[in-house]
Every structure is written in structure tokens, then in C-alpha cells.
Design a protein around this motif. Structure first.
Motif, PDB file in Angstrom:
ATOM      1  N   LEU A   1      20.630  47.698  -6.409  1.00 38.70           N
ATOM      2  CA  LEU A   1      20.394  48.085  -7.799  1.00 38.70           C
ATOM      3  C   LEU A   1      20.550  49.586  -8.000  1.00 38.70           C
ATOM      4  CD1 LEU A   1      19.559  47.102 -10.586  1.00 38.70           C
ATOM      5  CD2 LEU A   1      17.185  47.370  -9.923  1.00 38.70           C
ATOM      6  N   HIS A   2      20.387  50.331  -6.953  1.00 42.47           N
ATOM      7  CA  HIS A   2      20.475  51.788  -7.089  1.00 42.47           C
ATOM      8  C   HIS A   2      21.870  52.193  -7.555  1.00 42.47           C
ATOM      9  CE1 HIS A   2      17.562  51.380  -3.524  1.00 42.47           C
ATOM     10  NE2 HIS A   2      16.912  51.268  -4.642  1.00 42.47           N
ATOM     11  N   PHE A   3      21.931  53.087  -8.521  1.00 45.71           N
ATOM     12  CA  PHE A   3      23.226  53.502  -9.051  1.00 45.71           C
ATOM     13  C   PHE A   3      23.733  54.779  -8.407  1.00 45.71           C
ATOM     14  CE2 PHE A   3      21.212  51.053 -12.442  1.00 45.71           C
ATOM     15  CZ  PHE A   3      22.179  50.090 -12.613  1.00 45.71           C
ATOM     16  N   ALA A   4      22.837  55.561  -7.965  1.00 45.07           N
ATOM     17  CA  ALA A   4      23.254  56.833  -7.361  1.00 45.07           C
ATOM     18  C   ALA A   4      22.239  57.176  -6.286  1.00 45.07           C
ATOM     19  CB  ALA A   4      23.315  57.909  -8.431  1.00 45.07           C
ATOM     20  N   MET A   5      22.277  58.397  -5.825  1.00 48.46           N
ATOM     21  CA  MET A   5      21.357  58.791  -4.767  1.00 48.46           C
ATOM     22  C   MET A   5      19.915  58.622  -5.238  1.00 48.46           C
ATOM     23  SD  MET A   5      23.457  59.467  -2.498  1.00 48.46           S
ATOM     24  CE  MET A   5      22.378  60.093  -1.229  1.00 48.46           C
ATOM     25  N   ASN A   6      19.656  59.010  -6.462  1.00 51.10           N
ATOM     26  CA  ASN A   6      18.318  58.889  -7.027  1.00 51.10           C
ATOM     27  C   ASN A   6      18.206  57.536  -7.721  1.00 51.10           C
ATOM     28  OD1 ASN A   6      15.926  59.058  -8.309  1.00 51.10           O
ATOM     29  ND2 ASN A   6      16.357  60.981  -9.380  1.00 51.10           N
ATOM     30  N   HIS A   7      17.344  56.679  -7.228  1.00 48.31           N
ATOM     31  CA  HIS A   7      17.333  55.326  -7.773  1.00 48.31           C
ATOM     32  C   HIS A   7      16.709  55.252  -9.150  1.00 48.31           C
ATOM     33  CE1 HIS A   7      13.172  55.312  -6.307  1.00 48.31           C
ATOM     34  NE2 HIS A   7      12.963  54.330  -7.141  1.00 48.31           N
ATOM     35  N   ASP A   8      16.169  56.372  -9.649  1.00 52.14           N
ATOM     36  CA  ASP A   8      15.647  56.358 -11.011  1.00 52.14           C
ATOM     37  C   ASP A   8      16.669  56.859 -12.024  1.00 52.14           C
ATOM     38  OD1 ASP A   8      12.147  57.106 -10.437  1.00 52.14           O
ATOM     39  OD2 ASP A   8      13.227  55.230 -10.727  1.00 52.14           O
ATOM     40  N   GLN A   9      17.882  57.162 -11.554  1.00 56.64           N
ATOM     41  CA  GLN A   9      18.825  57.811 -12.455  1.00 56.64           C
ATOM     42  C   GLN A   9      19.085  56.982 -13.706  1.00 56.64           C
ATOM     43  OE1 GLN A   9      22.816  57.401 -11.917  1.00 56.64           O
ATOM     44  NE2 GLN A   9      23.440  59.310 -12.827  1.00 56.64           N
ATOM     45  N   TRP A  10      19.130  55.671 -13.553  1.00 54.83           N
ATOM     46  CA  TRP A  10      19.508  54.868 -14.705  1.00 54.83           C
ATOM     47  C   TRP A  10      18.470  55.006 -15.816  1.00 54.83           C
ATOM     48  CZ3 TRP A  10      16.097  51.134 -16.220  1.00 54.83           C
ATOM     49  CH2 TRP A  10      15.141  50.729 -15.275  1.00 54.83           C
ATOM     50  N   SER A  11      17.171  55.091 -15.466  1.00 54.78           N
ATOM     51  CA  SER A  11      16.160  55.192 -16.528  1.00 54.78           C
ATOM     52  C   SER A  11      16.240  56.571 -17.191  1.00 54.78           C
ATOM     53  CB  SER A  11      14.764  54.933 -15.977  1.00 54.78           C
ATOM     54  OG  SER A  11      14.460  55.848 -14.940  1.00 54.78           O
ATOM     55  N   HIS A  12      16.490  57.602 -16.377  1.00 56.14           N
ATOM     56  CA  HIS A  12      16.605  58.936 -16.973  1.00 56.14           C
ATOM     57  C   HIS A  12      17.853  59.032 -17.829  1.00 56.14           C
ATOM     58  CE1 HIS A  12      14.025  60.292 -13.361  1.00 56.14           C
ATOM     59  NE2 HIS A  12      13.268  60.102 -14.427  1.00 56.14           N
ATOM     60  N   THR A  13      18.914  58.395 -17.363  1.00 60.45           N
ATOM     61  CA  THR A  13      20.145  58.376 -18.172  1.00 60.45           C
ATOM     62  C   THR A  13      19.905  57.680 -19.491  1.00 60.45           C
ATOM     63  OG1 THR A  13      21.504  58.341 -16.183  1.00 60.45           O
ATOM     64  CG2 THR A  13      22.540  57.614 -18.228  1.00 60.45           C
ATOM     65  N   THR A  14      19.182  56.604 -19.432  1.00 56.64           N
ATOM     66  CA  THR A  14      18.882  55.855 -20.659  1.00 56.64           C
ATOM     67  C   THR A  14      18.161  56.750 -21.650  1.00 56.64           C
ATOM     68  OG1 THR A  14      18.653  53.823 -19.355  1.00 56.64           O
ATOM     69  CG2 THR A  14      17.702  53.826 -21.569  1.00 56.64           C
TER      70      THR A  14
ATOM     71  N   ALA B   1      29.039  59.256 -24.669  1.00 58.17           N
ATOM     72  CA  ALA B   1      29.615  60.166 -23.663  1.00 58.17           C
ATOM     73  C   ALA B   1      28.668  60.318 -22.472  1.00 58.17           C
ATOM     74  CB  ALA B   1      29.905  61.517 -24.302  1.00 58.17           C
ATOM     75  N   VAL B   2      27.390  60.493 -22.752  1.00 61.13           N
ATOM     76  CA  VAL B   2      26.415  60.628 -21.655  1.00 61.13           C
ATOM     77  C   VAL B   2      26.347  59.327 -20.859  1.00 61.13           C
ATOM     78  CG1 VAL B   2      23.965  60.948 -21.145  1.00 61.13           C
ATOM     79  CG2 VAL B   2      25.062  62.345 -22.912  1.00 61.13           C
ATOM     80  N   TRP B   3      26.340  58.221 -21.582  1.00 63.38           N
ATOM     81  CA  TRP B   3      26.265  56.914 -20.921  1.00 63.38           C
ATOM     82  C   TRP B   3      27.488  56.667 -20.046  1.00 63.38           C
ATOM     83  CZ3 TRP B   3      29.634  52.753 -22.515  1.00 63.38           C
ATOM     84  CH2 TRP B   3      29.398  51.545 -21.854  1.00 63.38           C
ATOM     85  N   ALA B   4      28.646  56.963 -20.611  1.00 61.39           N
ATOM     86  CA  ALA B   4      29.873  56.692 -19.862  1.00 61.39           C
ATOM     87  C   ALA B   4      29.956  57.570 -18.618  1.00 61.39           C
ATOM     88  CB  ALA B   4      31.091  56.918 -20.757  1.00 61.39           C
ATOM     89  N   SER B   5      29.598  58.844 -18.787  1.00 60.86           N
ATOM     90  CA  SER B   5      29.728  59.756 -17.650  1.00 60.86           C
ATOM     91  C   SER B   5      28.675  59.469 -16.582  1.00 60.86           C
ATOM     92  CB  SER B   5      29.631  61.206 -18.111  1.00 60.86           C
ATOM     93  OG  SER B   5      28.392  61.410 -18.752  1.00 60.86           O
ATOM     94  N   SER B   6      27.510  58.996 -16.991  1.00 62.87           N
ATOM     95  CA  SER B   6      26.427  58.788 -16.025  1.00 62.87           C
ATOM     96  C   SER B   6      26.397  57.397 -15.426  1.00 62.87           C
ATOM     97  CB  SER B   6      25.078  59.042 -16.688  1.00 62.87           C
ATOM     98  OG  SER B   6      25.065  60.298 -17.279  1.00 62.87           O
ATOM     99  N   LEU B   7      26.877  56.428 -16.183  1.00 65.18           N
ATOM    100  CA  LEU B   7      26.731  55.048 -15.715  1.00 65.18           C
ATOM    101  C   LEU B   7      28.061  54.294 -15.627  1.00 65.18           C
ATOM    102  CD1 LEU B   7      23.491  53.946 -17.624  1.00 65.18           C
ATOM    103  CD2 LEU B   7      23.719  54.492 -15.211  1.00 65.18           C
ATOM    104  N   LEU B   8      28.838  54.375 -16.688  1.00 63.67           N
ATOM    105  CA  LEU B   8      30.029  53.529 -16.747  1.00 63.67           C
ATOM    106  C   LEU B   8      31.080  53.963 -15.734  1.00 63.67           C
ATOM    107  CD1 LEU B   8      31.313  51.153 -18.322  1.00 63.67           C
ATOM    108  CD2 LEU B   8      32.458  52.855 -19.748  1.00 63.67           C
ATOM    109  N   PHE B   9      31.430  55.252 -15.766  1.00 64.36           N
ATOM    110  CA  PHE B   9      32.475  55.707 -14.845  1.00 64.36           C
ATOM    111  C   PHE B   9      32.032  55.624 -13.387  1.00 64.36           C
ATOM    112  CE2 PHE B   9      35.004  56.143 -18.246  1.00 64.36           C
ATOM    113  CZ  PHE B   9      34.833  57.242 -19.083  1.00 64.36           C
ATOM    114  N   PRO B  10      30.794  56.004 -13.071  1.00 60.15           N
ATOM    115  CA  PRO B  10      30.357  55.803 -11.684  1.00 60.15           C
ATOM    116  C   PRO B  10      30.453  54.342 -11.250  1.00 60.15           C
ATOM    117  CG  PRO B  10      28.839  57.276 -12.780  1.00 60.15           C
ATOM    118  CD  PRO B  10      29.788  56.768 -13.828  1.00 60.15           C
ATOM    119  N   MET B  11      30.166  53.420 -12.204  1.00 57.79           N
ATOM    120  CA  MET B  11      30.281  51.998 -11.890  1.00 57.79           C
ATOM    121  C   MET B  11      31.721  51.682 -11.493  1.00 57.79           C
ATOM    122  SD  MET B  11      29.952  48.722 -14.449  1.00 57.79           S
ATOM    123  CE  MET B  11      31.521  49.045 -15.212  1.00 57.79           C
TER     124      MET B  11
END
Lengths: 55, 978
Positions: B460-473, B437-447
Motif C-alpha cells: 500500500l505504501h506509495f513512496a518512502m514515507n507511507h503517510d504520503q498519500w494522506s498528506h497529498t490528499t 496538478a498536485v494530485w497528478a505529480s504526487s500520486l498519479l505519475f508516481p503510480m
């Protein structure tokens, strides 16, 4: 603890810090340093596997 | 020449055709088997891990994260370094239980079809971006080279070709242990090709750096500043997030799982891969930085992922363009084919079969095969659909990281599976749902949403904060793990899961219970499985399992049947997944559960230990050595040892037992007592049911026409921890010696009687002589008749004496002894008294036979009378002249007690314990052999009786001896069948 496992545990921290080894650069091999260290780690692991297979 | 999309497509198709041909050649054995089966081929096939993301995306990642791109390679290298701890246990589970995928593993461990289902959905959801990435890489590369390309038809054509490849070489037959040698060879070919391509491209880039910018190739400081400034410093959180993703790669990536644990996998191959494959990874990683720098210098900061492709165009070297294109195509093709095959197998076992069973009046194997082919198509189509939806907006690295983060959610479940017996399905499912659920809401659906919102390629940046993907992980994994632990700790784990944990967790011991099955032989297995599987499949699966175990069709031993059940379940798991297999076997091949059963399957445990003993170390190894030593000791004892469980299953059957019974260890162990040959079953069963702890019996000798004597012993304790231990000793030699001794004693008795016999015979002969002389002077008929009658009486007396002697001396000589017959005990005693009366003695005594006439015993009359001859003879020797020696018998319910009582000098208390010992005598030398009472004891034992002595018999007077013999009465004596 078998020697093979000890060797593997010893090389683990170096694997974990591999990209940061650039900071250790001494001399003219900076960008290749992580790869050189990695080759050494592969050789140590190979030796550990040989020891394990003999056991 | 500028490549156009038609030319590129043709080249791509030609390359794929080459892959087809290589796979076909390997399958048809056109290539030498030594080449196809070479360990290097298997090793290179692992290169499928380096997909288009490695070929193109690594350069992009290096542009964004600097040395962070190394995580893709180093992560897998670390996992391989610790293959003994991480991969080997999974290999053993996959091989032993025919687990084809990670979903199978979870369904097996957590005993839940929902675990398998959710895992399959998670893997499918996470892998779709990965597969879309591959299609995008191919179409991107064509589009970059020819902007007029219409991407989606090209992508569709490529997908259809890859689908065909997958079906032809990955779904040709259905078996629990199916192999794909052609596919493996093709994957090895493509891995080698892309490695060479990348190394060549990197080499050219390096040469260019050296040549054009005067760069000292070894010195970073000589690189122009514009290169270094565009490489950001790597943040530790990014590095460790990436490492986590790729360390778990061999377990969570379905195509790697297929290669490592399914395709003819064995331990030596994993061991080779653990140190040799990192060399391949290092070589793939090496050209990335030179490509990055050369690309930055020649092509600018745009599209770093395709520097490998653009370099050739910038340097005006078309061959580089073709090499890069084909290398990328190769990298994308391999993973797409293998991942589609692996995902289809997973979907079949966990999305289709649990909900839709095939009709078993049709060919089930064919049905499974076609459904799998269909599912391969479904996977490819879904990947293509996602690719279309994403509209080439996302970068390759974005897609790769999204996919890897999704797959990472399976890591807590895997660690629980291998290392924590307290993990349960509720915890796993809850943790997985939260993580996804966290993965989908933070990464999959935004994708997905950004793909709709944007028309141009995103960085490569996924959102405004380019570190979001590592924190999401880290956040998704952390929450997943936390929920997993908490729910597992605070919920109850069912018993079947606990047993599965014992099998899977590496620190646990697989303790099976020894339970009887409802099906009693292999044919009943077939009958039971006919209903769910159909006749053909039921027979095929049972025969396949029997062949694997080396057991015959007529197998009946409970231990072997339990292994047969396990093997059938494992094989069905390979075909249909563990959930379906387990449900089917539990329902149609059930155990008979009677109450609480804690009986461990000791023999299974020993077999497992024997298989693993070379892996034990330290104290465990020492304990195992001790166990083996004790087992060898038991096995080699010079006496037969048999251990029985309390349900009659044979647990131990040593070498001497096998020699004496003619039943081998393999036939006996694991079998039930009632499956032994009739005479052995009857003997052991009657001994177990009796209350005696020692028994001596006669059995037919299988090697000759004769018979053998055996004595059986068992412990006196009512119940042992693991049933009963029986010792079997061959007494034949002792019995033969005893028989010789008895005969010798008999002859000695006759010798002692000789003088008396001569006198007894002499008297009537003298009488006959006198009467014959009187006959000469007889005058009338009356006198003649009277004298004749007297002569007859004397002659009869002689006949009687001679007949008694002859009968007595002949008894016991024959090998074919007569069976015990009912005989009057009174007559037995009287025969003994009559014989003793024949001998002249210094001490004439009076024998009184008070044995009631109605007491009948089953006996060998001559041998039993020997007992009384010895006892009465000793009593006479010990008694004063004219003393009375009584023989009294009292009948009880099932036995008779006979007492021989004299009023002689008695037996010394110190001697009383030894009187039945052989060669023990208190008489002067030459007066006795010392064997009389020993033989008497043996003969009474033979007759299932007991003899004892009391002295003094008359306590107040302090004299006399009483011998007490207890014998079974005729009506209750048990039969010893032969």
C-alpha cells in the motif's frame, strides 16, 4: 433547529471518531464495539428521518 | 478440484450471463413489476458502491490501516445521514434542469463549457485507476487460483462482455429522462449476491478463529498476538483523509451520481437510503476483520487483499473459492458497467457535442445514441489499456486511493456550487487545476512510473514515507480550496453566473426576470428551433415540453412561454448537456432585452414558494403563511381585482374578476392585456390610457342578450412598484335601480305637471269650443276660413303639449336604450323649459335660454333634459316671483360648460356637500323626493360629464345658486365599443 437535525449533529462526532472507540472498550466486546455503536447511530438516524418525514 | 483458468472463466461468463438474463427479464417485464420497482431493489442497487475494492481491497486496507478501512463505509454513511443538506439540493437541481452528471452540474452553475470539459477530464482521469482496479481484481483472482493464467486475454474477454452489457442495458434509447430498470435490477442482484458471499466467507472465517485458535470471538485479547501485531495503529490524519474522500463519494463518483440523481430518483428514495443503506454498508464491513485474522493465521502476511479467495483453498473448501471468486467478479462487474455508462454520457455532453454537432438532416436521436455507445467502448478500452500498462503491480487499495484523491478535487467546486454564491468559474477552474496538478505529480505519475520500474506487486505504501498519500490528499485539497476562494473573491463574477448561483445556492432565491420572448407562441418556438435541431427534433422537443407543462400548442401567454423555454432548455440539457442546451436556447429563443430590466417574475416566484412552503420553518414559515393569507384575501375579495405590470402582463386576476369577465385565472395570469377578448381589452386599455381613475361603462353580458354595467377604479399614483391595480365592480343592479328611480322620478315629474297640463290643455279646448260655436254664425267664406285657421292653431297647441308629455314619459323605459345621439344643447334646455312652463305655479319665473345654438353634445336627449327639468324646477321653487333664471353655456375646446343660475335663497353651506346624495331634500315633506339632484348627477356622469354647485352665486348680494355642468362636446367623445 428541528429535532431531526439536532439528532444528526449529535451523532456526527461519534461517526467521526468511530475507529477510535476501541479505546473505550469496557468488557468483552472490543473489536465489535465500533459496529455496535454504528448500529445505534443507524437507529438514531432512522428515528431522525421518521421525525423529519412527519414534519 | 483445483480450478483452472478456463473453468474460472467459464464460471465467470456464466455468472455474467445470469446478470444479463436478470436485466433482460426485468426489461421485458417477465418479472413482476412490483418486484422490479420495489424500493429495496433501488436500495440494493446502491451497493454498486462496494466494488472489488470493498470485496478484496478492504481486507488489505485493514491489514495496513487497522480500523481505517471503515472510512470507506462510514464516509458514505455520513453523507447519507446529511442527505437533506448535501444530496437533496443536488437532486432538485438535477431533476428540474435535467442534469445528468457532475460535469453537467458544474457547467450549469458556472455557466461555462470549460467547467464541464475540465470536470469531465478530471473525472475520467481519476476513474480510470478505479476501473483498472476492477479488471485487475478479476484477473488477480484468476491468476491466484491458476498461476498459468494469461491475464490480458482473460481481461479483454471480460471487458468485452461488460461493454456489451453496458451497451445493451445502458444505451438503448435517448431521452432527457431515460431510465434503465433492467440495469438497476441486475445491480441489485449483484449487490445482494456479493453481500451474501462476503457474509458467508466472514462467518466461516469467524468459525475458524473460534474453532482453531480457541478465540473468544468477542474479546480482542484472546486473539493470538501475531494477529494484533501486524495491525498498525490508525493515524488520525489517515482516518480523516480517507473520510474526506468517501464523504464526497455520492457526489463525485459518476456511477453513484447516476443512481442517486438520475435513475428515477426522488426524495422518498433518498430518504430511505439515508438510514437503510448504512445497514448494507455495516454488513459489508463486518466480515473484514475476521477474514483478515483468519487469513493472517492460515495464509501468512502476503496478499492480504485476497484472503477471501485464499481462505477457501487453505481450508480445502472449493465452494468457498467459487463463492469468493464470483463475489469479487460481481463486485467488479457492477461498477464497471455503470461507471462506463455514466462516463460516456458525460463525455458526450462535454467532450463531443461542444465541438462536433450532429447533422440535423439526419436522425439526431440515433446519432446521439450511437456516439454514446462508442464512448462506452472508449471508456472500457481506456480502462483496459491502463490495466495493461500498470501490469498488476499496484495493489487494489493503492489504485483506489489514487482514484479517490483525484475525485476529491471536485469537492470545493461542489461546496461552492451549493453554498457560496460568490464562487465563480475562474475560481473553480483555477482551484481544480492546482489540485489536480498536485494530485497528478504526487500520486498519479508516481503510480505510472513505478508500474514501469517494478515487476512485482507493491504494498500500500506509495513512496518512502507511507503517510504520503494522506498528506497529498490534504495538501491538494487545501491548495485547491485556497486558490478557489482567492480567485473567486478577487475576480468579477459575470451576471449569468450570478443568476445561476441564485438557482443553485441553497440559501439563495431563484429570482427570474420577467422578460418578453422574441417568439410569441409555441409554433414560433418550433420555427426558431428548426434551424439548429431540424424540423422533427424541434417539433418533438417543443411538444414534449408542452406536454410536461400541460399547455396547448397554441399557447401565447408570456409567462407560459418563459416556462416553455426553461423546460425545453432542461430537456435539451438532458440530451446534450447544459452548455450546449443553454447556448442553443440563448441563441434561437432569445429574450427581448430593453435597457436595464429589474422586473421580477412575481408569478414564477409565487409558484416556487407554493412548491416549497412545507419545507419552510421558523420565521420564513410564518412570513409565507402571511403571504398566503393575503393572497387568499385578495383572491376572494367581493370585487374584481386585476394587477397589471407596466408592460401589460397580467400578474393577478382574482375569482370575482374571472366570474365577471368569463376569463379564467389560468387564461389571464401571465398573458398580456392585448390577448384578452376584444371587448375586455378595449375597455381596460382605454381606461388605462385615460387620465381618469374611475369609469362606469356598459358591456355586453356573455350569459344573455342583455348588457351589464361595470365600474372601473384604479389608484391615482402614476407608477406603482409592480404596475397598476384595477378594480372592477358590477354596477348592473345599481344601474337598474337607478333606471327605475329615474323612471319613477319622471312619472313624479309628470304628476307634478298634471294640474298645469290639464289647465294648459283646457285653455285651447275651451278656445276650440268657442270658435266652433262662432262657426255656426259665420256667414261668409272668409269668416269660416279664419275661424277654421284659429281652430287648427288651438289644436296644434294641444298636440304639441300632448306629444311632449308622451315623449317625456316614454323615455328611459326601453331596455334597448338608444345610443347617444348628437343633439343641440340649446334644444335640450328649451325642451325642459317648455315642459316646466306647462305647470301653473305660484311663483311664475322667467326662464332665459342663452345656450348658443351651435353647441352639440352626444346624449340621450330625454335623459339630459330631465337634468335641466330638475335643476330649473328647483331654481324656480327657490326663486321669488318674476325672477329670472338663466341657462348659460360656454363652449371650450373639448367640452361645454353649462350654468344654471338663479337668484333664489341659495343653499346652506352645510347642505352643499350633500345635495347630490339620494333622498336628501330641504323641502317640506311631500314636496320633493330627494332624488332629483341625485339623478341629475348620475345622468351627467353617464354622459361623461361633471356637475357641481356653488352657493351663493352672487357673493356680494349673498343670494342665488349656480349649478355648473361640464359635458364633452360631440366631436371628442370616446366610443365605448360593445
Amino acid at each position: 433547529m428541528p429535532l431531526s437535525l439536532l439528532l444528526k449533529l449529535l451523532i456526527l462526532p461519534i461517526y467521526l471518531l468511530l475507529p477510535f472507540t476501541l479505546n473505550w472498550s469496557l468488557g468483552p466486546w472490543p473489536w465489535l464495539l465500533p459496529f455496535v455503536i454504528w448500529i445505534v447511530l443507524i437507529l438514531v438516524n432512522a428515528m431522525a428521518e421518521v421525525l423529519r418525514s412527519r414534519r | 478440484m483445483e480450478p483452472n483458468w478456463q473453468l474460472l472463466l467459464a464460471a465467470g461468463l456464466a455468472y455474467l450471463l445470469l446478470l444479463f438474463l436478470s436485466a433482460y427479464a426485468a426489461e421485458r417485464a417477465w418479472l413482476p413489476k412490483s418486484l422490479v420497482r420495489h424500493p429495496m431493489v433501488r436500495l440494493l442497487a446502491l451497493g454498486v458502491y462496494c466494488s472489488a475494492w470493498a470485496f478484496y481491497g478492504s481486507v488489505g486496507m485493514a491489514a495496513e490501516l487497522g480500523y481505517g478501512y471503515l472510512a470507506y463505509y462510514v464516509g458514505l454513511a455520513i453523507a447519507l445521514v446529511f442527505s437533506a443538506v448535501i444530496l437533496r439540493p443536488v437532486l432538485e437541481l438535477a431533476k428540474n434542469y435535467q442534469l445528468a452528471s457532475l460535469a453537467d452540474l458544474f457547467a450549469f452553475r458556472y455557466r461555462s463549457r470549460w467547467a464541464g470539459l475540465l470536470t469531465t477530464l478530471a473525472v475520467l482521469l481519476a476513474m480510470l485507476p478505479m476501473l483498472a482496479l476492477q479488471i485487475q481484481a478479476i484477473t488477480d483472482s484468476i491468476t491466484l487460483l491458476d498461476p498459468n493464467t494469461r491475464a490480458w486475454p482473460v481481461a479483454l474477454l471480460i471487458c468485452l462482455l461488460l461493454l456489451l452489457f453496458s451497451v445493451l442495458f445502458g444505451a438503448r434509447d435517448v431521452s432527457p429522462t431515460e431510465q434503465h430498470p433492467g440495469l438497476i435490477f441486475a445491480l441489485a442482484f449483484e449487490s445482494l449476491f456479493k453481500l451474501i458471499a462476503l457474509l458467508v466467507l466472514g462467518g466461516v472465517a469467524l468459525f475458524e478463529l473460534l474453532d482453531n485458535w480457541g478465540m473468544d470471538v468477542f474479546n480482542l485479547n484472546s486473539v493470538p498476538p501475531e494477529f494484533v501485531l501486524t495491525t498498525p495503529a490508525l493515524q488520525p490524519v489517515q482516518w480523516f483523509s480517507l473520510l474526506l474522500m468517501f464523504i464526497s463519494a455520492p457526489l463525485v463518483l459518476p456511477h453513484l451520481f447516476q443512481l442517486l440523481f438520475r435513475e428515477d430518483a426522488d426524495l422518498p428514495r433518498i430518504r430511505l437510503a439515508s438510514w437503510a443503506f448504512p445497514i448494507y454498508l455495516l454488513l459489508m464491513a463486518l466480515p473484514v476483520l475476521p477474514l483478515l485474522w483468519a487469513g493472517q493465521g492460515l495464509l501468512g502476511p502476503d496478499n492480504p487483499e485476497y484472503y477471501a479467495l485464499g481462505l477457501g483453498m487453505a481450508l480445502d473448501k472449493p465452494w468457498m473459492v467459487w463463492l469468493a471468486f464470483l463475489g469479487g467478479l460481481s463486485a467488479a462487474a457492477g461498477i464497471t458497467v455503470l461507471a462506463a455508462i455514466a462516463l460516456a454520457s458525460m463525455m458526450l455532453n462535454h467532450l463531443v457535442l461542444p465541438f462536433h454537432k450532429p447533422r440535423f438532416d439526419r436522425d439526431v436521436y440515433r446519432w446521439l445514441l450511437w456516439v454514446r455507445r462508442l464512448l462506452i467502448g472508449v471508456v472500457v478500452i481506456l480502462s483496459y489499456t491502463l490495466y495493461l500498462f500498470l501490469n498488476q503491480v499496484q495493489s487494489l487499495s493503492s489504485l483506489g486511493i489514487i482514484a479517490s484523491t483525484g475525485l476529491l478535487q471536485l469537492l470545493p467546486g461542489i461546496l461552492g456550487l451549493l453554498f457560496w454564491s460568490g464562487a465563480n468559474r475562474k475560481g473553480y477552474l483555477a482551484g481544480l487545476v492546482v489540485g489536480l496538478a498536485v494530485w497528478a505529480s504526487s500520486l498519479l505519475f508516481p503510480m505510472l512510473t513505478t508500474s514501469l520500474d517494478f515487476a512485482e506487486r507493491l504494498p500500500l505504501h506509495f513512496a518512502m514515507n507511507h503517510d504520503q498519500w494522506s498528506h497529498t490528499t490534504l495538501l491538494s485539497l487545501g491548495l485547491n480550496t485556497l486558490v478557489f476562494i482567492l480567485v473567486s473573491v478577487f475576480t468579477k463574477t459575470p451576471r449569468d453566473e450570478q443568476e445561476a448561483a441564485q438557482t443553485c445556492v441553497i440559501t439563495s432565491v431563484d429570482r427570474r426576470h420577467r422578460l418578453p420572448l422574441k417568439a410569441l407562441n409555441a409554433n414560433e418556438f418550433i420555427d426558431a428551433l428548426r434551424r439548429p435541431l431540424g424540423q422533427i427534433m424541434a417539433e418533438q422537443e417543443v411538444k414534449r415540453a408542452l406536454k410536461q407543462l400541460g399547455s396547448p400548442l397554441g399557447e401565447y401567454r408570456p409567462y407560459a412561454l418563459r416556462r416553455l423555454r426553461d423546460t425545453i432548455e432542461a430537456n435539451l440539457s438532458g440530451l446534450m448537456g447544459p452548455s450546449v442546451a443553454q447556448a442553443l436556447v440563448d441563441r434561437y429563443l432569445p429574450y427581448v432585452v430593453e435597457g436595464e430590466n429589474n422586473r421580477d417574475d412575481i408569478y414564477f416566484f409565487e409558484q416556487r414558494l407554493d412548491g416549497f412552503h412545507h419545507q419552510l420553518t421558523g420565521m420564513a414559515a410564518e412570513l409565507d403563511r402571511l403571504r398566503r393569507h393575503h393572497r387568499e384575501t385578495l383572491y376572494n375579495l367581493p370585487i374584481g381585482v386585476c394587477s397589471l405590470a407596466d408592460d401589460g402582463e397580467i400578474l393577478l386576476w382574482n375569482r370575482v374578476m374571472a366570474e365577471m369577465t368569463g376569463i379564467s385565472e389560468d387564461q389571464a395570469i401571465g398573458a398580456r392585456l392585448d390577448s384578452l377578448p376584444a371587448h375586455w381589452y378595449d375597455l381596460l386599455d382605454s381606461f388605462l390610457k385615460s387620465t381618469t381613475t374611475k369609469l362606469t361603462v356598459e358591456q355586453p353580458d356573455p350569459g344573455s342578450q342583455g348588457k351589464r354595467w361595470f365600474s372601473l377604479h384604479r389608484n391615482a399614483a402614476e407608477r406603482q412598484a409592480e404596475g397598476i391595480v384595477i378594480l372592477l365592480e358590477d354596477e348592473t343592479e345599481n344601474k337598474m335601480l337607478e333606471s327605475e328611480l329615474v323612471h319613477s322620478e319622471r312619472l313624479a315629474s309628470i304628476g307634478r305637471l298634471a294640474a298645469g297640463v290639464a289647465h294648459e290643455i283646457g285653455n285651447p279646448i275651451t278656445g276650440i269650443d268657442c270658435l266652433a260655436q262662432d262657426l255656426k254664425y259665420a256667414e261668409n267664406r272668409e269668416d269660416i276660413e279664419q275661424i277654421g285657421q284659429q281652430i287648427r292653431e288651438q289644436a296644434l297647441r294641444v298636440t304639441k303639449i300632448v306629444r311632449s308629455l308622451v315623449n317625456f314619459s316614454h323615455a328611459g323605459q326601453d331596455e334597448d336604450k338608444s345610443e347617444h345621439q348628437p343633439y343641440s344643447l340649446q334644444q335640450v334646455v328649451q325642451d325642459a323649459i317648455d315642459l316646466l312652463s306647462l305647470s301653473r305655479d305660484v311663483n311664475p319665473v322667467i326662464f332665459i335660454n342663452e345656450v348658443p345654438a351651435q353647441l352639440i353634445v352626444l346624449c340621450d336627449a330625454q335623459r339630459l333634459s330631465q337634468v335641466f327639468i330638475n335643476l330649473l324646477g328647483n331654481a324656480r321653487d327657490a326663486s321669488p316671483a318674476n325672477e329670472v333664471i338663466r341657462v348659460i353655456a360656454t363652449g371650450e375646446e373639448e367640452s361645454v360648460v353649462v350654468e344654471v343660475i338663479d337668484r333664489g335663497g341659495g343653499i346652506n353651506q352645510n347642505d352643499l356637500d350633500h345635495i347630490f346624495d339620494p333622498f336628501f331634500t330641504t323641502k317640506e315633506v311631500g314636496k320633493g323626493t330627494g332624488l332629483g339632484l341625485f339623478l341629475a348627477y348620475s345622468i351627467v356622469e353617464e354622459h361623461y360629464g361633471h356637475i357641481s354647485a356653488e352657493s351663493p352665486a352672487f357673493a356680494t348680494e349673498g343670494l342665488g345658486t349656480r349649478f355648473i355642468i361640464r359635458l364633452p362636446l360631440h366631436r371628442v367623445l370616446p366610443e365605448v365599443t360593445s
